[in-house]
Design a protein around this motif. Structure first.
Motif, PDB file in Angstrom:
ATOM      1  N   GLU A   1       4.804 -11.238   8.151  1.00 47.75           N
ATOM      2  CA  GLU A   1       5.806 -12.176   7.640  1.00 47.75           C
ATOM      3  C   GLU A   1       5.781 -12.257   6.114  1.00 47.75           C
ATOM      4  O   GLU A   1       6.827 -12.400   5.477  1.00 47.75           O
ATOM      5  CB  GLU A   1       5.621 -13.550   8.275  1.00 47.75           C
ATOM      6  N   VAL A   2       4.599 -12.150   5.526  1.00 39.18           N
ATOM      7  CA  VAL A   2       4.486 -12.129   4.065  1.00 39.18           C
ATOM      8  C   VAL A   2       5.227 -10.906   3.521  1.00 39.18           C
ATOM      9  O   VAL A   2       5.979 -10.997   2.549  1.00 39.18           O
ATOM     10  CB  VAL A   2       3.009 -12.119   3.617  1.00 39.18           C
ATOM     11  N   VAL A   3       5.022  -9.759   4.158  1.00 38.36           N
ATOM     12  CA  VAL A   3       5.673  -8.523   3.729  1.00 38.36           C
ATOM     13  C   VAL A   3       7.188  -8.662   3.880  1.00 38.36           C
ATOM     14  O   VAL A   3       7.957  -8.285   2.994  1.00 38.36           O
ATOM     15  CB  VAL A   3       5.127  -7.318   4.525  1.00 38.36           C
ATOM     16  N   ARG A   4       7.632  -9.212   5.004  1.00 39.02           N
ATOM     17  CA  ARG A   4       9.071  -9.417   5.219  1.00 39.02           C
ATOM     18  C   ARG A   4       9.665 -10.354   4.172  1.00 39.02           C
ATOM     19  O   ARG A   4      10.784 -10.134   3.702  1.00 39.02           O
ATOM     20  CB  ARG A   4       9.326  -9.982   6.610  1.00 39.02           C
ATOM     21  N   ALA A   5       8.936 -11.400   3.815  1.00 35.01           N
ATOM     22  CA  ALA A   5       9.422 -12.344   2.808  1.00 35.01           C
ATOM     23  C   ALA A   5       9.615 -11.669   1.455  1.00 35.01           C
ATOM     24  O   ALA A   5      10.425 -12.116   0.647  1.00 35.01           O
ATOM     25  CB  ALA A   5       8.465 -13.534   2.680  1.00 35.01           C
ATOM     26  N   GLY A   6       8.895 -10.585   1.239  1.00 33.12           N
ATOM     27  CA  GLY A   6       9.033  -9.823   0.003  1.00 33.12           C
ATOM     28  C   GLY A   6      10.035  -8.685   0.106  1.00 33.12           C
ATOM     29  O   GLY A   6      10.131  -7.855  -0.784  1.00 33.12           O
ATOM     30  N   GLY A   7      10.747  -8.634   1.235  1.00 27.92           N
ATOM     31  CA  GLY A   7      11.778  -7.613   1.404  1.00 27.92           C
ATOM     32  C   GLY A   7      11.322  -6.343   2.085  1.00 27.92           C
ATOM     33  O   GLY A   7      12.092  -5.393   2.198  1.00 27.92           O
ATOM     34  N   GLY A   8      10.075  -6.294   2.562  1.00 25.64           N
ATOM     35  CA  GLY A   8       9.569  -5.099   3.241  1.00 25.64           C
ATOM     36  C   GLY A   8       9.395  -5.350   4.726  1.00 25.64           C
ATOM     37  O   GLY A   8       9.898  -6.339   5.262  1.00 25.64           O
ATOM     38  N   ASP A   9       8.715  -4.445   5.380  1.00 23.00           N
ATOM     39  CA  ASP A   9       8.428  -4.621   6.798  1.00 23.00           C
ATOM     40  C   ASP A   9       7.140  -3.893   7.144  1.00 23.00           C
ATOM     41  O   ASP A   9       6.971  -2.725   6.789  1.00 23.00           O
ATOM     42  CB  ASP A   9       9.564  -4.103   7.671  1.00 23.00           C
TER      43      ASP A   9
ATOM     44  N   GLU B   1      -3.784   2.348  -2.272  1.00 20.58           N
ATOM     45  CA  GLU B   1      -3.239   3.230  -1.235  1.00 20.58           C
ATOM     46  C   GLU B   1      -3.172   2.577   0.137  1.00 20.58           C
ATOM     47  O   GLU B   1      -2.281   2.894   0.918  1.00 20.58           O
ATOM     48  CB  GLU B   1      -4.053   4.523  -1.149  1.00 20.58           C
ATOM     49  N   VAL B   2      -4.132   1.702   0.462  1.00 25.03           N
ATOM     50  CA  VAL B   2      -4.146   1.039   1.774  1.00 25.03           C
ATOM     51  C   VAL B   2      -4.469  -0.442   1.602  1.00 25.03           C
ATOM     52  O   VAL B   2      -5.063  -0.848   0.605  1.00 25.03           O
ATOM     53  CB  VAL B   2      -5.174   1.671   2.749  1.00 25.03           C
ATOM     54  N   GLY B   3      -4.081  -1.220   2.596  1.00 29.12           N
ATOM     55  CA  GLY B   3      -4.533  -2.599   2.695  1.00 29.12           C
ATOM     56  C   GLY B   3      -5.749  -2.623   3.598  1.00 29.12           C
ATOM     57  O   GLY B   3      -5.897  -1.763   4.472  1.00 29.12           O
ATOM     58  N   THR B   4      -6.642  -3.568   3.386  1.00 25.25           N
ATOM     59  CA  THR B   4      -7.869  -3.626   4.173  1.00 25.25           C
ATOM     60  C   THR B   4      -8.100  -5.037   4.695  1.00 25.25           C
ATOM     61  O   THR B   4      -8.013  -6.000   3.927  1.00 25.25           O
ATOM     62  CB  THR B   4      -9.082  -3.204   3.318  1.00 25.25           C
ATOM     63  N   LEU B   5      -8.388  -5.131   5.979  1.00 22.66           N
ATOM     64  CA  LEU B   5      -8.795  -6.389   6.608  1.00 22.66           C
ATOM     65  C   LEU B   5     -10.209  -6.170   7.123  1.00 22.66           C
ATOM     66  O   LEU B   5     -10.467  -5.201   7.841  1.00 22.66           O
ATOM     67  CB  LEU B   5      -7.866  -6.744   7.785  1.00 22.66           C
TER      68      LEU B   5
ATOM     69  N   PRO C   1       0.834  -1.208   0.000  1.00 17.06           N
ATOM     70  CA  PRO C   1       0.000   0.000   0.000  1.00 17.06           C
ATOM     71  C   PRO C   1       0.871   1.261   0.000  1.00 17.06           C
ATOM     72  O   PRO C   1       1.778   1.387   0.812  1.00 17.06           O
ATOM     73  CB  PRO C   1      -0.796  -0.109   1.299  1.00 17.06           C
ATOM     74  N   SER C   2       0.595   2.170  -0.898  1.00 23.19           N
ATOM     75  CA  SER C   2       1.436   3.355  -1.046  1.00 23.19           C
ATOM     76  C   SER C   2       1.413   4.270   0.177  1.00 23.19           C
ATOM     77  O   SER C   2       2.377   4.991   0.418  1.00 23.19           O
ATOM     78  CB  SER C   2       1.037   4.138  -2.293  1.00 23.19           C
ATOM     79  N   LEU C   3       0.343   4.243   0.969  1.00 24.67           N
ATOM     80  CA  LEU C   3       0.261   5.091   2.158  1.00 24.67           C
ATOM     81  C   LEU C   3       0.769   4.394   3.420  1.00 24.67           C
ATOM     82  O   LEU C   3       0.664   4.955   4.510  1.00 24.67           O
ATOM     83  CB  LEU C   3      -1.186   5.563   2.382  1.00 24.67           C
ATOM     84  N   LYS C   4       1.309   3.175   3.282  1.00 24.93           N
ATOM     85  CA  LYS C   4       1.786   2.400   4.443  1.00 24.93           C
ATOM     86  C   LYS C   4       0.704   2.380   5.539  1.00 24.93           C
ATOM     87  O   LYS C   4       0.960   2.680   6.692  1.00 24.93           O
ATOM     88  CB  LYS C   4       3.091   2.959   4.990  1.00 24.93           C
ATOM     89  N   THR C   5      -0.497   2.026   5.128  1.00 25.51           N
ATOM     90  CA  THR C   5      -1.649   2.035   6.027  1.00 25.51           C
ATOM     91  C   THR C   5      -2.474   0.779   5.821  1.00 25.51           C
ATOM     92  O   THR C   5      -2.684   0.341   4.694  1.00 25.51           O
ATOM     93  CB  THR C   5      -2.527   3.277   5.762  1.00 25.51           C
TER      94      THR C   5
ATOM     95  N   GLY D   1       5.919  -2.510   9.969  1.00 30.60           N
ATOM     96  CA  GLY D   1       6.356  -2.107  11.304  1.00 30.60           C
ATOM     97  C   GLY D   1       6.412  -0.609  11.415  1.00 30.60           C
ATOM     98  O   GLY D   1       5.479   0.080  11.014  1.00 30.60           O
ATOM     99  N   PRO D   2       7.540  -0.075  11.930  1.00 29.23           N
ATOM    100  CA  PRO D   2       7.642   1.377  12.115  1.00 29.23           C
ATOM    101  C   PRO D   2       7.303   2.141  10.836  1.00 29.23           C
ATOM    102  O   PRO D   2       7.713   1.770   9.742  1.00 29.23           O
ATOM    103  CB  PRO D   2       9.113   1.564  12.510  1.00 29.23           C
ATOM    104  N   GLY D   3       6.535   3.204  11.017  1.00 25.21           N
ATOM    105  CA  GLY D   3       6.104   4.003   9.877  1.00 25.21           C
ATOM    106  C   GLY D   3       4.756   3.591   9.310  1.00 25.21           C
ATOM    107  O   GLY D   3       4.208   4.279   8.461  1.00 25.21           O
ATOM    108  N   TRP D   4       4.221   2.473   9.784  1.00 27.47           N
ATOM    109  CA  TRP D   4       2.917   2.007   9.313  1.00 27.47           C
ATOM    110  C   TRP D   4       1.812   2.481  10.245  1.00 27.47           C
ATOM    111  O   TRP D   4       1.982   2.538  11.462  1.00 27.47           O
ATOM    112  CB  TRP D   4       2.885   0.480   9.230  1.00 27.47           C
TER     113      TRP D   4
END
Length: 146
Positions: A52-60, A28-32, A2-6, A62-65
């Motif tokens: 963990e899915v995000v981390r497996a793709g090289g992202g995180d 712009e956002v992910g939705t659950l 998501p481009s807004l890290k939200t 976490g902070p900033g989200w």
């Protein structure tokens, strides 16, 4: 990503599409979404898995989200307030404890759910806030600031 890290946690009610309510463009956002838009143990496990899915793709994730809890008025889950056998399983609490989940009051439920998110040590660095959408007026109220 998501481009807004939200991430928005919302209800499955079709009247409350988070993108439409919040004026968000696709991507712009992910939705659950779940019944009531509630932060349950199952949703927290899903968020940990998503991290963990995000981390497996090289992202995180976490902070900033930012995590936005979006509840709404006239939610169907409020009609289950007297059904502890259903609510206790959904919230994974003892049958006599669903009252502590603030099912009947969307503002109290948002405050409760944001507190649950903030207390979860498996998701460090996430900022959480909470909103309530009024289905009758179309207004969004900030209940818990980030």
């Amino acid at each position: 990503m998501p481009s807004l890290k939200t991430m928005v946690i919302g209800c499955v009610d079709p009247r409350v599409d988070p993108n439409a309510v919040l004026g968000i463009a696709p991507g712009e956002v992910g939705t659950l979404r779940n019944v009531g838009g509630r932060v349950t143990p199952g949703l927290l496990r899903e968020m940990v898995m998503l991290r963990e899915v995000v981390r497996a793709g090289g992202g995180d994730l976490g902070p900033g989200w930012e995590i936005v809890v979006l509840h709404h008025t006239d939610c169907g889950i409020t009609r289950l307030e007297g059904r502890p056998e259903l609510l206790s399983g959904f919230f994974e609490v003892d049958r006599d404890r669903p009252a502590g989940q603030a099912v009947g009051d969307p503002r109290a439920a948002v405050a409760h759910d944001v507190a649950v998110l903030r207390a979860d040590t498996r998701l460090p660095g996430l900022r959480a806030s909470g909103l309530v959408y009024d289905v009758a007026t179309g207004l969004v109220e900030s209940v818990v600031a980030p």
